[in-house]
Design an enzyme around this catalytic site. Structure first.
Site, mmCIF file in Angstrom:
data_model
loop_
_atom_site.group_PDB
_atom_site.id
_atom_site.type_symbol
_atom_site.label_atom_id
_atom_site.label_comp_id
_atom_site.label_asym_id
_atom_site.label_seq_id
_atom_site.Cartn_x
_atom_site.Cartn_y
_atom_site.Cartn_z
ATOM 1 N N VAL A 175 0.840 -1.203 0.000
ATOM 2 C CA VAL A 175 0.000 0.000 0.000
ATOM 3 C C VAL A 175 0.870 1.246 0.000
ATOM 4 O O VAL A 175 0.580 2.228 -0.675
ATOM 5 C CB VAL A 175 -0.973 -0.027 1.204
ATOM 6 N N CYS A 227 -11.163 -3.166 1.325
ATOM 7 C CA CYS A 227 -11.317 -3.068 -0.123
ATOM 8 C C CYS A 227 -12.605 -3.699 -0.628
ATOM 9 O O CYS A 227 -13.298 -3.127 -1.479
ATOM 10 C CB CYS A 227 -10.122 -3.675 -0.838
ATOM 11 N N HIS A 256 -11.123 -6.515 -7.467
ATOM 12 C CA HIS A 256 -12.107 -7.358 -6.794
ATOM 13 C C HIS A 256 -13.435 -7.276 -7.543
ATOM 14 O O HIS A 256 -13.965 -6.183 -7.772
ATOM 15 C CB HIS A 256 -12.348 -6.874 -5.361
#
Lengths: 362, 362, 362, 362
Positions: free
Chosen positions: B17, B153, B252
């Protein structure tokens, strides 16, 4: 059983499903491969020369030099069963011609699945549907020939555990299912690698409709007098499906949430017991290709997984795991099916074994 | 805006990240990277020497030779914002120490997401939650320091389209979601290749609970006087989640079925219009990292797909497709989020841009 | 350069290479897309309706509604350049027809690569070959039309670093190369996912021969009077190639071992300096699509890698790493090329930019 | 053979190689699993509870409840053979301790491969090296204990076909090899999925050196009096290796070019005959785990492939294909090895079977 082997034919023998039929039948205790059918382009040549064999086991020796036939009834006339792995674009006419020629066809193609005379048989779920073939023969004025279909692979993945629940707890009201399906389900060449490497495709044409519709026919009963199928028997079942293609070679995985019709809900332990205790007629009939366990229940929180669990019982069972409460419905779980085995050829083969045991193949 | 650049720090700068924070902030119109924090092992060395850079863009020149600091407040004291990409096992203490030192922390870690004083802010959903930081300061007797978290997320993937529906059609009653999540969501080294090649893992520890819980805080309102968050405001929302890891690098995907609370249901065309017409405060405030469209609506039946659509608007939007009727609930659809951008670093950065625009960062 | 834009056409515009041409040319400083050619089936329809767009950037707005033409010269007659991304089964006739119609064709197809009148031009290697087009015109009695080909993608991957070595250390004697090539090199649908997931295919039809042959033409010189190509100039170069298809989306990787013709061998440091210092005419001519560095030299022992390094300089450079001694030959190294960019469309575009700068396109 | 079963132990039983040992030995005709060794953390617990089993076959029933031991000689003292799948960081000390305790160790670890007293035995190549264990015992003043190592997996892949060539055509002069190696070669968790999905890593630490060095010891002979190994016997062999990691689960593929030492070169047909006719002592001794064919020669131009061919003869053979002329050396070909079977555990097991047949295990 120590009868003499039943001669069988395989239609679409060079295709993905046909190759699986050959692998399963080359050493089968009941059946003996007698004739292989493929397109006119392959006919007249030796099998090993015309097939692009894609299995990790070699082409069985007994089949390598067998001369491929066209898909017409004549060379198959001695066959007690003809297994069809044909593509749906040709399966309709050919299978009908074989039936008309008084041949018995166990088909993996979709063409006759919705036919009100044709059993849509998942061997671990509704072997009783076989008896409708007598009505099929009667209506079509045939004495020996008939067609039996097996279900779509993703339907098969869910109806086996759903049947286990129904047997234990009565009818189901609602089933929400999201599938993650292997590329082999699309045949060969099938899915382009550019479409699926590092990707998921959230759509498989016609698949959601198949799951939603086929489930009702399979879980429904047989009409009185075995004159067809009672689609309403599975009511009030409503199914909603989401189908996805994932970069997995073999093995369809599904996330399923279920609501029971009854007011009283089973506990998670009772649901687990229903899965692991589920016994099917294919097993009690001692069908040679039936799995040791119809539903294999997994305890590890991250199982079943396609790569690790698809080979259990030679791909003839359904794996179930992650049985737990659902915030919305009664219970949710994950299930896994080997789409190229129980999801295709193995289903047809066990269906035929059931037919043998019940006297529908002679 | 033509203010002078605000100095920012990045904690966990060598991690997955942290690398994304660097990529986003290296050329940012508001912010200027001033300090990089990592573990004691890396401290004192040049950034390019201690990072295993895993992005396909090179390490920005301005950062290559920057000397990495330990994650203590002192070297960050000139920073107007500190972005945290720390792992949760250390984030709790470090972020608290920074806040206590009167620093402003925008964190991607999960530690304070459930804290009743800390906004759980998805920039395209609930920017109004920022005002609770004043109450946070008051309770902790701080004048400048506070913490704002962004969401998990997979939660972010669904709350953006859910918010669009809520804005258009009022509260939601039921949400069933099945995710197919990218490997990058697990960090580096994260998922072993032996676990995910030719496979799906139908389990991600804690993920389903996060989706089910975070959704309520994010879609809930702010209590009167901005003294916290009204978890009940999102009622009667019930969420049931199934989370799967798939062999996709970034992005995703989720299959979502929704039931509205209201009796009158919108048509599919109205739902589609609600998605494509959804405008968020991040956009009207002209936050530089906000996407051109918050929800990109796809028409093709097989979209969105992770590999083809995750880069839209530099990964700052959510893609939605396959909007259609659900047999069980009111509507179902597929949505896609770039988990390493809007699902992580980009969320924190837009959150900070909102805070700048609203005067919470000076 | 501030001339008015040159109108260009793209043949095979809906294919894999055609889509890359569109992406590269939609915002090009010299060129303006004027006409798109595809099969008769697509002709007459809007581009966005007939293409299965497979790039992660959207179809450029300027092209979406452009009406697709048949691949005949008439609708392209105003084009200063026509880029061809046609399949080889149709490219031969169509490109010849365009040339006969006095159009300039820069082709990615293989049909004319071995033609003794046609330059086989890798923009970072042999831009001087362009001058043979005058002889081509003279022989074919044309005043404006000609064809220039770019090389096969895997050839391009190795000739760029080989040229850098040749410039620094003189002719090469022996080159052993083993490639690991991306699936996008086979077009769409191209490689079946069943053939490449969890697999390597150690064979690509015709590829090894292409590398072995094309290298000689490209590294060879121009005959006196620019009347053709001196295939012997690259002697005593012998190339042996092994080509493999691997499950990578974009980016061909190659392991290369080289023996120099000269007795005195350079040190590894000298070889490294030759790579990183390699400057090409495309760069000195300031071609807008030329990379900042022709060869990017990597220091990390495990680089270049396709996924991390293929995007450097927008895929217009070649990455080289692992420069080290070879037990058998003089030096070995690994190189990487973005096969869909410098390995295909980008080569044609830079070739055309070179032609513009040198006055071969007006 | 109808002797009573020999008790065996497995060190590193919970690891990747240890799991393969268990799979191979659970139903072995000579051996019976008697003791399992793992880290102190696992010791004292049942095997099924402490292993993260990653094979697609279930944990054998006979082993599930076996209590895991620490890796010290005492609980293994009844074992006629101890197989070691230990990691190299602990293998050195433990294996030495076992040998000192007069136990026979067949090890897959690299620690003693270069030891001048320890045979580096590839069962299909140099079973005669076993006789040096007597000298090993003599030097170390032991009466029963000794260590035998098998080779690195990628070395094994190439020495089997190289031995076949050497047997037929005499010594080799030059071998150039480029490998494409499976992720399972790195153990578990091993390769991060973020490093290998849609990627190739052109580097495996220490691997090229292992291939280059081990080949000489394996292809070299035994010194007079069996007092060690004649590394010069394989002269003038020079090996140059390039090792790559590819996204394949099991199966190392290699492209090999070979130059013979002799002036007269065999034809391609003679080379093919040498491969397919290669018979090894493991086969003539009728070792139960030896493959039906040591080298399986493939005719199809695109074989062998890892996914389709790694399971031939239960992974105990080497597949060879694409035998053809090399522009630079005499012949080139592609070979494939199942790295987790013949490349690891299966090698140790056949080595032990050879030792049994030759009377080195009693």
């Amino acid at each position: 059983m120590s009868r003499s082997p039943i001669k069988v034919g395989i239609l679409g023998a060079t295709g993905t499903v046909g190759q699986r039929f050959i692998e399963l039948l080359a050493t089968h205790p009941y059946f003996e491969i007698h004739a292989l059918g493929a397109s006119a382009r392959s006919a007249g040549k030796e099998y090993a020369q015309v097939t692009k064999w894609k299995l990790s086991t070699p082409v069985p020796e007994s089949v390598r030099k067998m001369v491929v036939q066209e898909c017409v009834p004549e060379p198959f006339k001695e066959c007690g069963v003809v297994f069809s792995g044909l593509d749906h674009d040709v399966a309709g006419e050919i299978e009908d011609a074989f039936r008309t020629a008084e041949l018995v066809v166990f088909s993996n193609a979709k063409n006759y699945r919705r036919d009100p005379l044709v059993p849509l048989m998942v061997p671990l779920v509704n072997p009783d549907h076989i008896e409708v073939v007598k009505y099929q023969q009667q209506q079509l004025k045939l004495s020996k020939g008939y067609i039996v279909c097996n279900a779509n692979c993703s339907t098969t993945a869910i109806v086996v555990p759903l049947k286990a629940l129904e047997v234990a707890f009565g009818p189901l009201k609602t089933v929400m299912v999201t599938t993650m399906q292997a590329i082999s389900g699309a045949g060969y060449p099938g899915v382009s690698s550019l479409d699926i490497l590092d990707n998921v495709v959230p759509y498989i044409g016609g698949e959601e409709e198949k799951i939603e519709w086929e489930t009702s026919k399979i879980l429904g009963g047989v009409l009185p007098g075995a004159t067809g199928f009672d689609l309403h028997a599975a009511n009030p079942l409503t199914v909603s499906a989401n189908c996805n293609r994932v970069p997995v070679i073999d093995g369809h995985l599904a996330c399923v949430s279920v609501q029971f019709a009854a007011e009283t809900k089973p506990s998670i332990d009772e649901v687990r017991a229903a899965f692991s205790g589920f016994v099917t007629e294919a097993q009690t009939l001692k069908c040679p290709s039936a799995p040791g366990q119809a539903v294999v229940l997994h305890d590890a929180p991250d199982r079943p997984q396609p790569r690790l669990d698809r080979d259990l019982y030679a791909g003839a069972c359904v794996s179930v795991g992650r049985v737990r409460d659902c915030n919305i419905f009664d219970v949710k779980f994950v299930c896994l099916l080997d789409n190229v085995r129980l999801g295709a050829a193995t289903s047809s083969v066990i269906n035929a074994e059931i037919a043998v045991e019940k006297g529908y193949i002679v």
